[in-house]
Motif scaffolding. Structure first.
Motif, PDB file in Angstrom:
ATOM      1  N   UNK A  78       0.401   5.570   1.218  1.00  0.00           N
ATOM      2  CA  UNK A  78       0.856   5.718   2.604  1.00  0.00           C
ATOM      3  C   UNK A  78       0.817   7.171   3.066  1.00  0.00           C
ATOM      4  N   UNK A  79       0.257   7.378   4.239  1.00  0.00           N
ATOM      5  CA  UNK A  79       0.129   8.710   4.819  1.00  0.00           C
ATOM      6  C   UNK A  79      -1.185   9.382   4.511  1.00  0.00           C
ATOM      7  N   UNK A  80      -1.861   8.963   3.445  1.00  0.00           N
ATOM      8  CA  UNK A  80      -3.080   9.635   3.040  1.00  0.00           C
ATOM      9  C   UNK A  80      -4.247   9.354   3.981  1.00  0.00           C
TER      10      UNK A  80
ATOM     11  N   UNK B  52       5.044   6.825  12.254  1.00  0.00           N
ATOM     12  CA  UNK B  52       3.957   5.991  11.742  1.00  0.00           C
ATOM     13  C   UNK B  52       4.434   4.582  11.466  1.00  0.00           C
ATOM     14  N   UNK B  53       3.601   3.620  11.837  1.00  0.00           N
ATOM     15  CA  UNK B  53       3.808   2.216  11.487  1.00  0.00           C
ATOM     16  C   UNK B  53       2.691   1.808  10.530  1.00  0.00           C
ATOM     17  N   UNK B  54       3.063   1.204   9.402  1.00  0.00           N
ATOM     18  CA  UNK B  54       2.097   0.731   8.412  1.00  0.00           C
ATOM     19  C   UNK B  54       2.042  -0.791   8.495  1.00  0.00           C
TER      20      UNK B  54
ATOM     21  N   UNK C 218      -2.887   0.930  10.538  1.00  0.00           N
ATOM     22  CA  UNK C 218      -1.897   1.992  10.664  1.00  0.00           C
ATOM     23  C   UNK C 218      -1.942   2.524  12.085  1.00  0.00           C
ATOM     24  N   UNK C 219      -0.781   2.802  12.645  1.00  0.00           N
ATOM     25  CA  UNK C 219      -0.740   3.522  13.915  1.00  0.00           C
ATOM     26  C   UNK C 219       0.277   4.647  13.800  1.00  0.00           C
TER      27      UNK C 219
END
Length: 272
Positions: A39-41, A81-83, A129-130
């Motif tokens: 996540x985040x990458x 961020x929304x995953x 992802x947004x």
């Protein structure tokens, strides 16, 4: 797709993720094609693409989706961020970028403009992802906010000391030409900073990495967050210890980032 939306497509190749892992997360196992991107990458991909002529004097881009803003300093203020679903290494991803909310204010440090950039990542047409990136534009010589102590008591701590090699590598991976990260004269004598600045997006990744490591392995490493709200509150500088302190919870984890003096530099909430 709106007229202000910029779309780019890129394959999630192994190299950016492995370059980041080897520099900032060496405790992780090597990644392979087909593995879920941590996540985040996704922020390691779709690097800044401005030509040199499209850069502001401080090295930040002026030809992105934002309108021209006539303030000389541009700083990263955070990201929400929304995953929705994992992105896997090897996936072909479409990134759609559009301007978000823009607001001008006058505060103790002078005139400021807060500007959002909305980034959405699609795999096979499905939203994965947004993320809304928050920037703030400031006048020259704007005074920093007063320091506040970070509450790290009772939290598991992850410590980093980032030197100029780390800053160079993150700038190289993301093609980030902001001069505060590599030009010490600019950082000190133009921006009025104490030293080279650690990238805000890098701090966010260090927070997400720390949260995902769990509390002694109790949390399964495959668990994916639903949301991350990250706010940068004060600068972090090269060659000084950074502490990422995490309080784990069933529904949410809360993290703070402290500088070498124990003052608060960032905070985040990760919801499961």
């Amino acid at each position: 797709m709106g007229a202000d939306t910029v779309s780019r497509t890129q394959r999630m190749d192994l190299a950016p993720a492995e370059d980041y892992r080897g520099t900032f997360a060496p405790q992780r196992s090597e990644l392979s094609l087909g593995d879920p991107l941590p996540p985040g990458w996704e922020g390691l991909y779709f690097p800044f693409s401005s030509s040199v002529e499209g850069l502001r004097p401080d090295g930040t881009p002026q030809d992105d989706v934002l309108p021209g803003i006539d303030l000389p300093r541009r700083m990263y203020a955070g990201e929400d961020t929304l995953f929705h679903r994992p992105i896997r290494l090897g996936d072909t991803v479409e990134q759609r970028v559009r301007p978000g909310r823009i607001a001008e204010k006058v505060g103790k440090s002078g005139r400021l403009v807060f500007a959002d950039i909305e980034r959405r990542y699609f795999v096979a047409g499905e939203l994965a992802v947004e993320s809304t990136w928050h920037d703030v534009f400031l006048e020259e010589g704007a005074a920093p906010a007063p320091a506040r102590r970070a509450d790290t008591e009772g939290r598991r701590a992850h410590r980093h000391t980032l030197d100029s090699r780390h800053l160079f590598r993150f700038s190289a991976i993301t093609f980030n030409t902001h001069r505060v990260h590599y030009d010490r004269h600019w950082a000190r004598h133009v921006e009025g900073l104490e030293d080279l600045l650690v990238h805000g997006p890098l701090t966010r990744l260090l927070v997400l990495d720390a949260v995902m490591r769990g509390d002694g392995g109790a949390r399964p490493p495959v668990r994916t967050p639903a949301r991350c709200a990250f706010t940068a509150t004060a600068p972090l500088f090269v060659d000084r210890e950074i502490t990422v302190a995490v309080a784990d919870g069933d529904d949410a984890s809360h993290a703070v980032v402290a500088d070498g003096n124990g003052d608060l530099a960032a905070k985040a909430t990760v919801q499961w």
